[in-house]
Each structure stands twice: as C-alpha cells, then as structure tokens.
Design a protein around this motif. Structure first.
Motif, PDB file in Angstrom:
ATOM      1  N   ASP A 186     -41.602  40.669 -22.304  1.00  0.00           N
ATOM      2  CA  ASP A 186     -40.217  40.671 -22.836  1.00  0.00           C
ATOM      3  C   ASP A 186     -39.213  41.772 -22.060  1.00  0.00           C
ATOM      4  N   ALA A 187     -39.546  42.313 -20.879  1.00  0.00           N
ATOM      5  CA  ALA A 187     -38.852  43.218 -20.433  1.00  0.00           C
ATOM      6  C   ALA A 187     -37.609  42.225 -19.640  1.00  0.00           C
ATOM      7  N   THR A 188     -36.456  42.769 -19.529  1.00  0.00           N
ATOM      8  CA  THR A 188     -35.314  41.941 -19.092  1.00  0.00           C
ATOM      9  C   THR A 188     -34.752  42.603 -17.798  1.00  0.00           C
ATOM     10  N   ASN A 189     -35.069  43.677 -17.422  1.00  0.00           N
ATOM     11  CA  ASN A 189     -34.492  44.113 -16.016  1.00  0.00           C
ATOM     12  C   ASN A 189     -35.759  45.032 -15.722  1.00  0.00           C
ATOM     13  N   GLU A 190     -35.397  45.550 -14.215  1.00  0.00           N
ATOM     14  CA  GLU A 190     -36.497  46.340 -13.500  1.00  0.00           C
ATOM     15  C   GLU A 190     -36.584  47.688 -14.046  1.00  0.00           C
ATOM     16  N   LYS A 191     -35.559  48.230 -14.659  1.00  0.00           N
ATOM     17  CA  LYS A 191     -35.670  49.571 -15.249  1.00  0.00           C
ATOM     18  C   LYS A 191     -36.508  49.561 -16.564  1.00  0.00           C
ATOM     19  N   GLU A 192     -36.534  48.485 -17.217  1.00  0.00           N
ATOM     20  CA  GLU A 192     -37.463  48.376 -18.527  1.00  0.00           C
ATOM     21  C   GLU A 192     -38.976  48.121 -18.083  1.00  0.00           C
ATOM     22  N   VAL A 193     -39.087  47.388 -16.880  1.00  0.00           N
ATOM     23  CA  VAL A 193     -40.517  47.183 -16.370  1.00  0.00           C
ATOM     24  C   VAL A 193     -41.068  48.490 -15.898  1.00  0.00           C
ATOM     25  N   GLU A 194     -40.076  49.446 -15.147  1.00  0.00           N
ATOM     26  CA  GLU A 194     -40.396  50.754 -14.669  1.00  0.00           C
ATOM     27  C   GLU A 194     -41.169  51.474 -15.650  1.00  0.00           C
ATOM     28  N   LYS A 195     -40.344  51.702 -16.865  1.00  0.00           N
ATOM     29  CA  LYS A 195     -40.786  52.334 -17.983  1.00  0.00           C
ATOM     30  C   LYS A 195     -42.092  52.250 -18.751  1.00  0.00           C
TER      31      LYS A 195
END
Length: 330
Positions: free
Chosen positions: A83-92
């Motif tokens: 469901d993540a939409t960008n790399e920042k969310e994936v890193e979190k």
C-alpha cells in the motif's frame, strides 16, 4: 554400622533436640565438639506418563502459537508495503518491521521462552520472515522508482526551455568502453596494470622503441609519427602502450598475464579514423614454452571481439610486417 559402633555412640554422645529439622549429636566427653546430622534428602517427585505427555503437548502448542504470530506479522508487513506510495513510506515500514526495535526483529527475543530443541526451528522461521519482508521492500522501492522514472519522461510541450536532469554527469564513452574491454580480459585471468610507475604517458626512447626491438632507423620513429619532447629525441609522448610490457617484465617474473590500458600520442591528422590522441589496450601473456601458441592468441582475440561486438562477428587475420628503412631501401 555394627553393634560396636552403636555402643560407642551411646556411651560418648547424647542427642540434643534443639530443632525438629536439625537434631544435634553432642559429645559427652568433648563438650566443645558438635556433630550436625544431615537430614535425608527428599525423595524426587515422579510424574506419571500422562502428565509428561500433557507437558509435551503444551510445548508444541506454544511453538505453534509463536510461528502463527510471526506469520501474522509478515502478512501485516506485506500488506503495508504493497500500500506504500513512495520511498519515504517504504523506508518507514522497513524501520518499523526490520529495524533494531522493529516488530519482526523483536520476535527473536521469544526464542528464550521456548525449549532448547524448538529454538532452531523458531529461529529459522523468524529469519525467513525477515528475508521475505526485506525482499518485498526492495521490490517495492524498485517499482516506485520505475513508476517515478516513467513520470519524469513525460514532457509538457507548453513549458519553455529544457527540463533539468535529476542526475548531473555521466561516464565518458571512452572510459565506459575501456571499462567493458578490461572486464572481458579480467574474466580471462589478466591483471590490469595501470600503476603510474609502470604505465607512463611520458616515456623514454629506450622503453618506447629500443627495448621493443625497434632500431633507430625504424619508420615509426620518424618525426611525423612521434611527439618528441627534446632535441635529443630521448624523451617523448609514448606512441604505444607496449612500453608497459618492458617495465612490468623488469619487476616481475613469468608466468603472468597482463592488460595495459592507456592513452597514446602520434602525429596524425584528424579524420574519421585518426587522432593525435587515442587509446590502446595492450595484452601480454607469458607461460612456460609449449603452454602458449598462436592459436591461444587468436582464440583470445576472437573471444574479446565476440564479447565486445556480438557473438556473430567474424574475424579475418592478415600477416603484416614493419621492416626497417634499411630493409625497405634494399
């Protein structure tokens, strides 16, 4: 203990009942000496077989519950990553699940609560879970980057000027080509010689010509071919990387295989196939006599050209010689 021992104890010791748990033998002849009687150890509890089976069943259920908890956490992580939409969310999410205090990483601590025989299985389960989530994170980052790249390729023709690139600079085509060529020879076991002490662009007449069996009257030593740096013609810009062979052989003993890349300089007019500055790649292989022949050289050249230009390329060999001026005049 026989009757004589009992008689001795009765005559010399009295029992003092100071404690119900620790009675004392007091010596009647030596009042300062006391002997403490150690009470018998308690009998070891013996559990029926049914109780043992019940305990084993309880352990299995505990391991099953722990593995189910790991699976639930992995499912949760995979859904959140998708469901993540960008790399920042994936890193979190990576920190939340795989970080030092992440939920999946913390599950390793549960190993101590399991029996020793069950710990390896549970540890393997946690490791597989971490690898699964880590792989999902990398794939999601790659997908997001590809989607972003596709968006960047879109051009608004109504905007003035050129859109600046995200990245600044690229590898020069000559350096890129040289890297590809060197990689081919390195895979064949050749050592790259790019040490400035051995691979010099400013060379002496000896290393560039004389040591390479080019006499003074060789056509390649004419002024129109070589950039000399002094009137004595002893110092020059190298016309070939073959000078690296001589310097390397002076410091190393065979067998060896080397590849020497570098720039060379010749007094040529600029056209489609000539330049006063260009690049060469020199290869040298020396083995014990009989281990190498002309077939090995041809095979090496064929392999290099196929890897460089395609497997379907065809090669043709022609014999050439470079006679000295005296030989030409004859």
């Amino acid at each position: 203990m026989d009757s004589a021992d009992l008689a001795f104890l009765s005559a010399n010791f009295t029992v003092s009942k100071n404690s119900a748990h620790c009675p004392t033998l007091r010596c009647t002849n030596f009042t300062k000496n006391e002997l403490r009687v150690v009470p018998p150890s308690r009998p070891r509890a013996v559990f029926p077989a049914s109780a043992t089976r019940a305990c084993a069943k309880s352990t299995t259920q505990s391991l099953t519950a722990a593995e189910a908890s790991v699976k639930d956490e992995v499912d949760k992580a995979l859904q959140a990553i998708a469901d993540a939409t960008n790399e920042k969310e994936v890193e979190k999410l990576r920190v939340a699940f795989l970080g030092k205090k992440g939920s999946i990483s913390s599950m390793v601590r549960q190993i101590g609560k399991l029996p020793a025989e069950e710990r390896p299985k549970y540890g393997a389960t946690v490791n597989v879970a971490k690898e699964t989530v880590a792989k999902a994170i990398e794939e999601r980052k790659k997908t997001i980057a590809e989607e972003q790249e596709e968006d960047d390729e879109w051009i608004d023709v109504t905007m003035p000027g050129l859109r600046p690139r995200k990245t600044v600079g690229r590898i020069h085509p000559l350096n890129s080509t040289m890297d590809i060529a060197l990689d081919i020879f390195q895979r064949l076991g050749y050592e790259v010689v790019d040490d400035p002490d051995l691979n010099r662009e400013i060379e002496t007449d000896y290393y560039c010509f004389e040591a390479l069996n080019c006499p003074a009257d060789h056509p390649a030593r004419d002024m129109q071919d070589t950039f000399y740096l002094d009137d004595s013609k002893k110092l020059l810009l190298r016309t070939q990387t073959s000078s690296v062979q001589i310097r390397y052989m002076q410091q190393n003993k065979p067998p060896f295989r080397i590849v020497a890349p570098g720039r060379v300089f010749r007094r040529d007019s600029v056209d489609a196939t000539h330049s006063p500055i260009f690049h060469q790649i020199e290869i040298l292989a020396i083995e014990k006599m009989g281990n190498l022949n002309l077939g090995h050289l041809k095979g090496t050249v064929d392999h290099f050209l196929q890897k460089m230009f395609g497997e379907n390329i065809k090669t043709r060999y022609r014999g050439r010689s470079f006679p000295s001026r005296s030989q030409v005049w004859k």
